[in-house]
Enzyme design. Structure first.
Site, PDB file in Angstrom:
ATOM      1  CB  SER A 172      -0.982   0.006   1.180  1.00 10.22           C
ATOM      2  OG  SER A 172      -0.302   0.165   2.394  1.00 10.22           O
ATOM      3  NE  ARG A 190      20.166 -11.778   8.118  1.00 13.94           N
ATOM      4  CZ  ARG A 190      18.827 -11.795   8.165  1.00 13.94           C
ATOM      5  NH1 ARG A 190      18.129 -11.057   7.352  1.00 13.94           N
ATOM      6  NH2 ARG A 190      18.191 -12.551   9.025  1.00 13.94           N
ATOM      7  CG  LEU A 206      18.269  -5.039   3.990  1.00 13.07           C
ATOM      8  CD1 LEU A 206      17.925  -3.602   3.600  1.00 13.07           C
ATOM      9  CD2 LEU A 206      18.439  -5.907   2.755  1.00 13.07           C
ATOM     10  CG  ASN A 259      12.473   0.861   6.981  1.00  9.21           C
ATOM     11  OD1 ASN A 259      11.719   0.240   6.233  1.00  9.21           O
ATOM     12  ND2 ASN A 259      12.518   0.629   8.286  1.00  9.21           N
ATOM     13  CG  HIS A 308       9.755   0.891  12.374  1.00 11.79           C
ATOM     14  ND1 HIS A 308       9.945  -0.475  12.219  1.00 11.79           N
ATOM     15  CD2 HIS A 308       9.418   1.089  13.666  1.00 11.79           C
ATOM     16  CE1 HIS A 308       9.730  -1.065  13.385  1.00 11.79           C
ATOM     17  NE2 HIS A 308       9.428  -0.137  14.284  1.00 11.79           N
ATOM     18  CG  ASP A 312      13.528  -0.681  12.945  1.00 15.54           C
ATOM     19  OD1 ASP A 312      13.540  -0.575  11.711  1.00 15.54           O
ATOM     20  OD2 ASP A 312      12.950  -1.610  13.551  1.00 15.54           O
TER      21      ASP A 312
END
Ligand code: GAR
Length: 205
Positions: free
Chosen positions: A15, A67, A95, A109, A111, A147
């Site tokens: 979205s 990863r 990441l 990003n 969050h 974050d």
């Protein structure tokens, strides 16, 4: 046609991608979304990209042994597009440091919390459990620590007495769709006034 090139990474509904597509199409984001990459197949975000005529890729993390190996392939695809900005829009993978350091400064990003509150998962649940009056979302630059990078803008929504995780998540999504396009356009304009200190946007409904 704009010369600012955006790659969007996602894992699901998309979205936020849609909000960005919509703002590009009305000219409020002066850029081109040149690719969408998902680490999950068959997600709505890919359908949205397809519908908008944006090249899209699936890179399934489950097909990689580590990863680092996944991130290396992801970086290769991204590099092939030579983007100016990489937008994480519901990309639910941590990441590696190598990846983040390679793209640092052009990796952002969104969050679903008012960082530094509630890093990681289940942010709406935590806001409800802690009886917060306010909750929201943060757009920030990505650095290796999760974050934690510099905030660009936060969108604040009220938490209502009868909120469930779903109703609160819905309200947060609404503010995300306002703040993410704004932040992207500030970066495109290299709007140092907006980028130098975090902005706040209140959604009162
Ligand atoms: C958004 O709420 C975004 O903040 C969150 O995932 C959702 C994606 O929605 N991101 C994270 O939790 C990242 N840690 P969307 O797919 O509909 O854009």
């Amino acid at each position: 046609m704009s010369h600012f090139r955006i790659v969007v990474l996602l894992s699901g509904k998309g979205s936020n991608l849609q909000a960005i597509i919509d703002q590009v199409s009305v000219g409020d984001i002066k850029a081109e979304i040149i690719a969408v990459i998902s680490n999950r197949p068959d997600v709505m975000g890919l359908q949205r990209a397809e519908k908008a005529g944006i090249p899209n890729h699936v890179l399934e993390h489950t097909h990689f042994a580590s990863r680092e190996a996944f991130d290396q392939s992801l970086a290769q695809i991204i590099d092939s597009y030579e983007p100016d900005l990489i937008v994480l829009a519901g990309f639910m993978r941590i990441l590696s440091d190598v990846f983040v350091e390679k793209f640092q400064g052009k990796l952002i990003n969104i969050h679903p919390s008012l960082l530094p509150k509630y890093k990681g998962l289940h942010t709406h649940k935590q806001a409800l459990e802690n009886r917060d009056n306010e909750h929201g979302a943060t757009v920030h630059f990505v650095i290796p620590e999760l974050d934690t990078g510099k905030n660009i803008i936060q969108g604040i929504v009220p938490v209502k007495a009868d909120d469930t995780e779903e109703s609160l998540a819905k309200r947060v999504h609404k503010v995300e769709h306002i703040i993410y396009p704004k932040a992207i356009q500030w970066i495109i304009e290299a709007d140092t006034k907006q980028l130098s200190k975090p902005s706040t946007f209140y959604l009162d409904k």
